[in-house]
Write a protein that holds these residues in place. Structure first.
Motif, PDB file in Angstrom:
ATOM      1  N   ALA A   5      44.993  40.421  43.923  1.00  0.00           N
ATOM      2  CA  ALA A   5      45.576  40.197  42.596  1.00  0.00           C
ATOM      3  C   ALA A   5      46.290  38.856  42.519  1.00  0.00           C
ATOM      4  O   ALA A   5      46.294  38.199  41.467  1.00  0.00           O
ATOM      5  CB  ALA A   5      46.534  41.331  42.248  1.00  0.00           C
ATOM      6  N   ALA A   6      46.914  38.440  43.611  1.00  0.00           N
ATOM      7  CA  ALA A   6      47.597  37.151  43.626  1.00  0.00           C
ATOM      8  C   ALA A   6      46.605  35.999  43.577  1.00  0.00           C
ATOM      9  O   ALA A   6      46.847  34.986  42.922  1.00  0.00           O
ATOM     10  CB  ALA A   6      48.475  37.042  44.870  1.00  0.00           C
ATOM     11  N   GLN A   7      45.467  36.138  44.253  1.00  0.00           N
ATOM     12  CA  GLN A   7      44.444  35.083  44.218  1.00  0.00           C
ATOM     13  C   GLN A   7      43.950  34.839  42.800  1.00  0.00           C
ATOM     14  O   GLN A   7      43.766  33.696  42.384  1.00  0.00           O
ATOM     15  CB  GLN A   7      43.245  35.477  45.085  1.00  0.00           C
ATOM     16  N   ALA A   8      43.683  35.933  42.076  1.00  0.00           N
ATOM     17  CA  ALA A   8      43.238  35.853  40.671  1.00  0.00           C
ATOM     18  C   ALA A   8      42.077  34.880  40.499  1.00  0.00           C
ATOM     19  O   ALA A   8      42.111  33.993  39.643  1.00  0.00           O
ATOM     20  CB  ALA A   8      44.402  35.465  39.759  1.00  0.00           C
ATOM     21  N   LEU A   9      41.031  35.065  41.284  1.00  0.00           N
ATOM     22  CA  LEU A   9      39.889  34.151  41.228  1.00  0.00           C
ATOM     23  C   LEU A   9      38.951  34.543  40.084  1.00  0.00           C
ATOM     24  O   LEU A   9      37.790  34.897  40.273  1.00  0.00           O
ATOM     25  CB  LEU A   9      39.153  34.153  42.570  1.00  0.00           C
ATOM     26  N   ILE A  10      39.481  34.469  38.875  1.00  0.00           N
ATOM     27  CA  ILE A  10      38.706  34.744  37.669  1.00  0.00           C
ATOM     28  C   ILE A  10      38.297  33.396  37.063  1.00  0.00           C
ATOM     29  O   ILE A  10      39.121  32.503  36.885  1.00  0.00           O
ATOM     30  CB  ILE A  10      39.551  35.531  36.651  1.00  0.00           C
ATOM     31  N   GLY A  11      37.037  33.262  36.743  1.00  0.00           N
ATOM     32  CA  GLY A  11      36.585  32.021  36.135  1.00  0.00           C
ATOM     33  C   GLY A  11      36.292  30.918  37.129  1.00  0.00           C
ATOM     34  O   GLY A  11      36.124  29.759  36.751  1.00  0.00           O
ATOM     35  N   THR A  12      36.231  31.258  38.417  1.00  0.00           N
ATOM     36  CA  THR A  12      35.903  30.242  39.424  1.00  0.00           C
ATOM     37  C   THR A  12      34.528  30.488  40.026  1.00  0.00           C
ATOM     38  O   THR A  12      34.205  29.959  41.076  1.00  0.00           O
ATOM     39  CB  THR A  12      36.954  30.242  40.555  1.00  0.00           C
ATOM     40  N   GLN A  13      33.709  31.308  39.349  1.00  0.00           N
ATOM     41  CA  GLN A  13      32.382  31.621  39.867  1.00  0.00           C
ATOM     42  C   GLN A  13      31.383  30.516  39.540  1.00  0.00           C
ATOM     43  O   GLN A  13      31.508  29.817  38.536  1.00  0.00           O
ATOM     44  CB  GLN A  13      31.869  32.944  39.284  1.00  0.00           C
ATOM     45  N   TYR A  14      30.378  30.404  40.400  1.00  0.00           N
ATOM     46  CA  TYR A  14      29.229  29.559  40.098  1.00  0.00           C
ATOM     47  C   TYR A  14      28.045  30.493  39.908  1.00  0.00           C
ATOM     48  O   TYR A  14      27.651  31.205  40.832  1.00  0.00           O
ATOM     49  CB  TYR A  14      28.951  28.580  41.241  1.00  0.00           C
ATOM     50  N   GLY A  15      27.473  30.500  38.701  1.00  0.00           N
ATOM     51  CA  GLY A  15      26.434  31.469  38.411  1.00  0.00           C
ATOM     52  C   GLY A  15      27.026  32.868  38.434  1.00  0.00           C
ATOM     53  O   GLY A  15      28.111  33.115  37.931  1.00  0.00           O
ATOM     54  N   ASP A  16      26.297  33.791  39.060  1.00  0.00           N
ATOM     55  CA  ASP A  16      26.744  35.174  39.085  1.00  0.00           C
ATOM     56  C   ASP A  16      27.344  35.604  40.422  1.00  0.00           C
ATOM     57  O   ASP A  16      28.006  36.622  40.496  1.00  0.00           O
ATOM     58  CB  ASP A  16      25.569  36.115  38.786  1.00  0.00           C
ATOM     59  N   GLU A  17      27.114  34.856  41.472  1.00  0.00           N
ATOM     60  CA  GLU A  17      27.400  35.392  42.789  1.00  0.00           C
ATOM     61  C   GLU A  17      28.340  34.580  43.666  1.00  0.00           C
ATOM     62  O   GLU A  17      28.745  35.054  44.718  1.00  0.00           O
ATOM     63  CB  GLU A  17      26.077  35.569  43.557  1.00  0.00           C
ATOM     64  N   ASN A  18      28.664  33.365  43.280  1.00  0.00           N
ATOM     65  CA  ASN A  18      29.401  32.506  44.199  1.00  0.00           C
ATOM     66  C   ASN A  18      30.726  32.036  43.619  1.00  0.00           C
ATOM     67  O   ASN A  18      30.816  31.669  42.456  1.00  0.00           O
ATOM     68  CB  ASN A  18      28.557  31.278  44.573  1.00  0.00           C
ATOM     69  N   GLN A  19      31.750  32.038  44.463  1.00  0.00           N
ATOM     70  CA  GLN A  19      33.044  31.473  44.122  1.00  0.00           C
ATOM     71  C   GLN A  19      33.010  29.984  44.482  1.00  0.00           C
ATOM     72  O   GLN A  19      32.634  29.626  45.600  1.00  0.00           O
ATOM     73  CB  GLN A  19      34.139  32.161  44.942  1.00  0.00           C
ATOM     74  N   THR A  20      33.379  29.128  43.547  1.00  0.00           N
ATOM     75  CA  THR A  20      33.285  27.699  43.834  1.00  0.00           C
ATOM     76  C   THR A  20      34.416  27.206  44.717  1.00  0.00           C
ATOM     77  O   THR A  20      34.279  26.206  45.403  1.00  0.00           O
ATOM     78  CB  THR A  20      33.304  26.882  42.529  1.00  0.00           C
ATOM     79  N   HIS A  21      35.566  27.901  44.709  1.00  0.00           N
ATOM     80  CA  HIS A  21      36.682  27.465  45.540  1.00  0.00           C
ATOM     81  C   HIS A  21      37.699  28.594  45.687  1.00  0.00           C
ATOM     82  O   HIS A  21      37.662  29.568  44.953  1.00  0.00           O
ATOM     83  CB  HIS A  21      37.379  26.243  44.919  1.00  0.00           C
ATOM     84  N   LYS A  22      38.559  28.450  46.675  1.00  0.00           N
ATOM     85  CA  LYS A  22      39.696  29.354  46.823  1.00  0.00           C
ATOM     86  C   LYS A  22      40.931  28.680  46.241  1.00  0.00           C
ATOM     87  O   LYS A  22      40.862  27.587  45.709  1.00  0.00           O
ATOM     88  CB  LYS A  22      39.918  29.712  48.294  1.00  0.00           C
ATOM     89  N   ARG A  23      42.060  29.363  46.381  1.00  0.00           N
ATOM     90  CA  ARG A  23      43.324  28.808  45.904  1.00  0.00           C
ATOM     91  C   ARG A  23      44.356  28.929  47.011  1.00  0.00           C
ATOM     92  O   ARG A  23      44.501  29.984  47.628  1.00  0.00           O
ATOM     93  CB  ARG A  23      43.816  29.572  44.669  1.00  0.00           C
ATOM     94  N   ILE A  24      45.077  27.860  47.242  1.00  0.00           N
ATOM     95  CA  ILE A  24      46.177  27.935  48.196  1.00  0.00           C
ATOM     96  C   ILE A  24      47.296  28.786  47.617  1.00  0.00           C
ATOM     97  O   ILE A  24      47.942  29.569  48.315  1.00  0.00           O
ATOM     98  CB  ILE A  24      46.691  26.530  48.543  1.00  0.00           C
ATOM     99  N   TYR A  25      47.534  28.639  46.312  1.00  0.00           N
ATOM    100  CA  TYR A  25      48.561  29.391  45.592  1.00  0.00           C
ATOM    101  C   TYR A  25      47.889  30.190  44.480  1.00  0.00           C
ATOM    102  O   TYR A  25      46.678  30.045  44.261  1.00  0.00           O
ATOM    103  CB  TYR A  25      49.611  28.434  45.024  1.00  0.00           C
ATOM    104  N   PRO A  26      48.632  31.028  43.746  1.00  0.00           N
ATOM    105  CA  PRO A  26      47.997  31.811  42.686  1.00  0.00           C
ATOM    106  C   PRO A  26      47.627  31.013  41.432  1.00  0.00           C
ATOM    107  O   PRO A  26      47.567  31.565  40.338  1.00  0.00           O
ATOM    108  CB  PRO A  26      49.061  32.877  42.356  1.00  0.00           C
ATOM    109  N   TRP A  27      47.389  29.739  41.572  1.00  0.00           N
ATOM    110  CA  TRP A  27      46.953  28.895  40.460  1.00  0.00           C
ATOM    111  C   TRP A  27      46.015  27.835  41.017  1.00  0.00           C
ATOM    112  O   TRP A  27      45.931  27.610  42.229  1.00  0.00           O
ATOM    113  CB  TRP A  27      48.162  28.249  39.762  1.00  0.00           C
ATOM    114  N   ASP A  28      45.305  27.144  40.143  1.00  0.00           N
ATOM    115  CA  ASP A  28      44.371  26.107  40.576  1.00  0.00           C
ATOM    116  C   ASP A  28      45.124  24.894  41.113  1.00  0.00           C
ATOM    117  O   ASP A  28      46.247  24.601  40.699  1.00  0.00           O
ATOM    118  CB  ASP A  28      43.480  25.662  39.414  1.00  0.00           C
TER     119      ASP A  28
END
Length: 396
Positions: free
Chosen positions: A221-244
Motif C-alpha cells: 500500500a505504501a508503494q502505491a505503484l498505480i499508473g506505473t505500468q507499461y502495457g498490461d504486465e510490466n512496472q516501468t519503475h519502483k519508488r524509493i518513497y511512496p511518491w515518484d
C-alpha cells in the motif's frame, strides 16, 4: 452442418457445445442474484421453513477505509542497507485486494474508544486501554507538556495517537469491528444479539474484522505503484518513497520545494527555520497533512511509524508464502536460533514489526522496504497504527 457439429470442430465435447449454445448462454446465478432455488437440490430459497438467502449487493464500505487493488509486486528494500540487516531482500509476491485506513488512527478516535470502554467495561479494562503518555518524557529535554496535553487537548484531536502498544492496537481493532458492525446491523433493521453477540455474516450487512495490516499489505500500500505500468504486465519503475522521484521535496506547482513527509531533516533539524518551517512539524502533524499517495493514503511515510501484524524474523523474506505473505510466529525460524550476543537478541514470538518512519527519523526510514521491530507490549512517541480489512467475495 449444425451449430453443435461446428462447435465440436473447435475441440468442445458434444455436451459442452450443447451447453454453450443453449442453457449455458443464460445468465448464471451470482452472489448478488442467486435466483429463487438451489442449483444443487432444486429446493426453493426463502420458504417459511427453507434455507434463507439474504439480499446482498456487495461488501459494505467501512468508515475511513480505502480499497487497495491487489496484484503482483516486488517487496523488499530498494534503499542502500546502511545497517547491514539484510532482513528484507527483494522478492516477487502477489497481494490480494484489501482495504486500509486512509489515515493513521488519531487521538480523537482513541478518546472515543476510551469513552465507550470506560462506560461499558470494568475499570481494569479501561486502565489497560490508556496510552502511555510518559513516552514523551526525556531526562535531557523539556517535553513534559506533551505528557498531559498531546492526547487530550482539543488542538491535537487529529494528530496520530502514540504511546500505544501492539497489543492495545490489536484490541482497538476488535472493538472497532464490534461497534461498526452493530451500527450496520441496526441500520439494516437486523436485531443485534443481546450482550453484543455474533451478528451473522450470512446477513451480508456486516463487515469482516478490522485488524492490523500484514507487513506485506502495508509495504504494498505504501508503494502505491498505480499508473506505473507499461502495457498490461510490466512496472516501468519502483519508488524509493511512496511518491515518484528520488527526492523528498515536491517538484510541482505552488508546493514546489515543500517536503512531502514529516521527518527529521538532519541532526537537530526537525522542521527548518522560523519564517520558513518547511515540513511544518516539529513533532507529529495532523493525519491529513502532506499529499496522499496514489492509493489515496495519507502519511505512509513519516509522521509516525505504524505497527503491522507480523512477528519479526530477519529471514521472513525467504520463508513465507509468495501469495499474501504473513509471519504470525516462529515457524521455520525459532527464536532460540538467535543468541544474546548477536544483533537480533530481541527476537521472540512477541516482537512485532513496525514500518514507515516518523517525525523523529531521518529520511532513510521513509522507504517502504525498511523495517524495524519492538516488543508487542512496548510503546514510544513515534509509533502509531492504522487498520486494514479483507475484501470479501472477490477472486482478486
Amino acid at each position: 452442418m449444425s451449430k453443435i457439429t461446428r462447435a465440436t470442430q473447435f475441440g468442445l465435447s458434444v455436451a459442452a457445445a450443447a451447453c454453450l449454445l443453449s442453457a449455458c448462454s443464460k445468465q448464471h446465478p451470482t452472489a448478488t442474484n442467486p435466483g429463487g432455488e438451489s442449483t444443487a437440490t432444486g429446493l426453493a430459497y426463502n420458504d417459511d421453513e427453507g434455507f434463507q438467502v439474504e439480499d446482498y449487493l456487495e461488501q459494505p464500505e467501512g468508515p475511513n477505509l480505502i480499497l487497495i487493488e491487489g496484484g503482483r509486486t516486488v517487496l523488499g528494500s530498494s534503499e542502500e542497507d546502511i545497517i547491514y540487516s539484510r532482513d528484507n531482500l527483494e522478492r516477487t509476491v502477489t497481494i490480494p485486494t484489501f482495504y486500509m485506513d486512509q489515515t493513521e488512527v488519531a487521538n480523537i478516535h482513541w478518546l472515543e474508544y476510551l469513552f465507550y470502554v470506560q462506560r461499558d467495561s470494568a475499570e481494569e479494562v479501561y486502565t489497560a486501554a490508556l496510552p502511555d503518555t510518559t513516552v514523551w518524557l526525556s531526562d535531557l529535554a523539556y517535553n513534559d507538556p506533551y505528557v498531559d496535553h498531546y492526547l487530550r487537548y482539543p488542538g491535537f484531536r487529529y494528530y496520530p495517537v502514540v504511546g500505544v502498544t501492539w497489543e492495545q492496537a490489536n484490541d482497538y481493532c476488535k472493538w472497532r469491528t464490534a461497534v461498526v458492525n452493530q451500527k450496520l446491523a441496526e441500520d439494516a433493521g437486523i436485531e443485534v444479539p443481546e450482550g453484543g453477540g455474533r451478528i451473522p455474516l450470512e446477513s451480508g450487512v456486516v463487515l469482516p474484522a478490522y485488524r492490523l495490516p500484514s507487513e506485506a499489505e502495508w509495504e504494498y500500500a505504501a508503494q502505491a505503484l498505480i499508473g506505473t505500468q507499461y502495457g498490461d504486465e510490466n512496472q516501468t519503475h519502483k519508488r524509493i518513497y511512496p511518491w515518484d522521484g528520488h527526492a523528498l521535496r515536491n517538484p510541482y506547482g505552488k508546493q514546489m520545494g515543500n517536503f512531502l513527509a514529516n521527518f527529521k531533516r538532519g541532526r537537530g533539524d526537525y522542521a527548518g527555520i522560523a519564517g520558513k518551517l518547511n515540513d511544518g512539524a516539529m513533532i507529529t502533524d495532523q493525519i491529513y497533512a502532506y499529499p496522499p499517495n496514489d492509493f489515496g493514503l495519507y502519511n505512509m511515510a513519516g509522521n509516525v511509524n505504524e505497527w503491522v501484524y507480523d512477528v519479526y524474523r530477519p529471514l521472513t523474506f525467504q520463508q513465507v508464502s509468495d501469495f499474501n505473505p504473513l509471519r504470525r510466529d516462529g515457524y521455520m525460524d525459532e527464536a532460540d536460533g538467535y543468541g544474546k550476543d548477536d544483533s537480533y537478541s530481541l527476537i521472540d514470538d512477541h516482537v512485532r514489526v513496525y514500518k514507515g518512519g516518523s517525525w523523529k527519523d531521518v529520511a532513510y526510514w521513509l522507504s517502504p522496504g525498511t523495517r524495524r521491530y519492538l516488543a508487542e507490549d512496548s510503546s514510544t512517541a513515534t509509533i502509531g497504527f492504522r487498520c486494514a480489512m479483507i475484501r470479501a467475495g472477490t477472486n482478486y
